[in-house]
Write an enzyme that holds these catalytic residues in place. Structure first.
Site, PDB file in Angstrom:
ATOM      1  N   LYS A 126      -3.954  -4.821  11.315  1.00  0.00           N
ATOM      2  CA  LYS A 126      -4.441  -3.900  10.287  1.00  0.00           C
ATOM      3  C   LYS A 126      -3.357  -2.880   9.977  1.00  0.00           C
ATOM      4  CE  LYS A 126      -8.072  -0.329   9.864  1.00  0.00           C
ATOM      5  NZ  LYS A 126      -9.293   0.215  10.504  1.00  0.00           N
ATOM      6  N   LYS A 155      -6.019  -7.068   7.832  1.00  0.00           N
ATOM      7  CA  LYS A 155      -6.862  -6.070   7.181  1.00  0.00           C
ATOM      8  C   LYS A 155      -5.970  -4.995   6.561  1.00  0.00           C
ATOM      9  CE  LYS A 155     -10.420  -2.532   8.033  1.00  0.00           C
ATOM     10  NZ  LYS A 155     -11.426  -2.007   8.990  1.00  0.00           N
ATOM     11  N   ASP A 184     -11.885  -1.777  15.981  1.00  0.00           N
ATOM     12  CA  ASP A 184     -10.557  -1.519  15.413  1.00  0.00           C
ATOM     13  C   ASP A 184      -9.831  -0.521  16.316  1.00  0.00           C
ATOM     14  OD1 ASP A 184     -11.854  -2.870  13.338  1.00  0.00           O
ATOM     15  OD2 ASP A 184     -10.955  -1.648  11.769  1.00  0.00           O
TER      16      ASP A 184
END
Length: 258
Positions: A186, A217, A124
């Site tokens: 995300k 996400k 990430d």
């Protein structure tokens, strides 16, 4: 293909109009309880700077118990998490360029490569928020693309830090991340205030729909099952939270925003 800033700006302007016309995505969610299938949407997270090895082990043991999708930790903790999760269905996930996203792209690429060498199965990254706010689209794209290439076949999630962004900037970042080859977009780090919202998740889902396989996400401020369902219904595929145990019906939620 290398695009100029002007070319990106034109493409993004068209994309903003398309997303605005499309409206909310149609999402069907059948989650009615925090069951085993639901647990596989959770990235069980501990990113505090003072996290101890004992706390990291506890995080892993909780994730193994509930069969969460991943344990999401800082890069320095990936070797420990990799060893602890060996032979289980839960995977190690590393954050890079975290939490500010202000490292050079070469540094982020190296950080991703090192995390993967240490056992990370997902990465990430925080994008360059300042460059996005300034409209330096070429730099934003190159920053993401460098990490995509460093990750190879390892899935990359791009953290937009939506709490700082306008709707148009969220669309721009999601569009460029999908074009760069990211697997997920995300919402937030959770370190800088605010949190995920259903409206932002919906915008991200609609924006990346053109690219098959790109997912969303939701993270930051998600501390109960009802909030998880709200995010899933808005179009999220994965949930990042430090409150996974409480969400599954045991213990209490973590303090803070992640």
């Amino acid at each position: 293909m290398v695009r100029t800033n002007e070319e990106w700006a034109a493409l993004i302007s068209t994309k903003v109009l398309d997303v605005q016309k499309a409206g909310k995505p149609k999402v069907t969610v059948h989650v009615t309880s925090p069951n085993a299938e639901f647990a596989r949407t959770i990235d069980h997270t501990l990113l505090k700077p003072d996290a101890t090895p004992a706390q990291i082990d506890a995080l892993c043991d909780e994730a193994i118990k509930f069969k969460f999708k991943s344990c999401c930790v800082n890069g320095a903790n990936i070797p420990q998490v990799t060893a602890r999760l060996a032979g289980t269905s839960t995977i190690p996930c590393a954050v890079i360029g975290f939490p500010l996203g202000a490292s050079k792209m070469e540094v982020k690429a190296f950080e991703a490569s090192q995390a993967i060498s240490d056992g990370a199965k997902e990465v990430d990254m925080v994008l360059n928020v300042g460059a996005l706010k300034a409209g330096d689209y070429s730099l934003v794209f190159s920053d993401i693309r460098a990490v995509v290439l460093a990750c190879g076949t390892t899935p990359l999630k791009v953290i937009l830090e939506t709490v700082f962004l306008t709707d148009e900037e969220i669309i721009a970042a999601s569009f460029m991340a999908a074009n760069a080859g990211a697997t997920f977009v995300k919402t937030c780090t959770g370190f800088l205030g605010g949190g995920a919202t259903a409206r932002h998740v919906s915008l991200m889902r609609t924006t990346v729909a053109f690219m098959p396989g790109v997912q969303v996400k939701a993270s930051a401020g998600i501390r109960n099952f009802e909030k998880c369902v709200e995010m899933l219904e808005a179009g999220a595929d994965r949930i990042g939270t430090s409150s996974g145990v409480a969400i599954m019906g045991e213990g209490t939620s973590e303090t803070g925003t992640y």
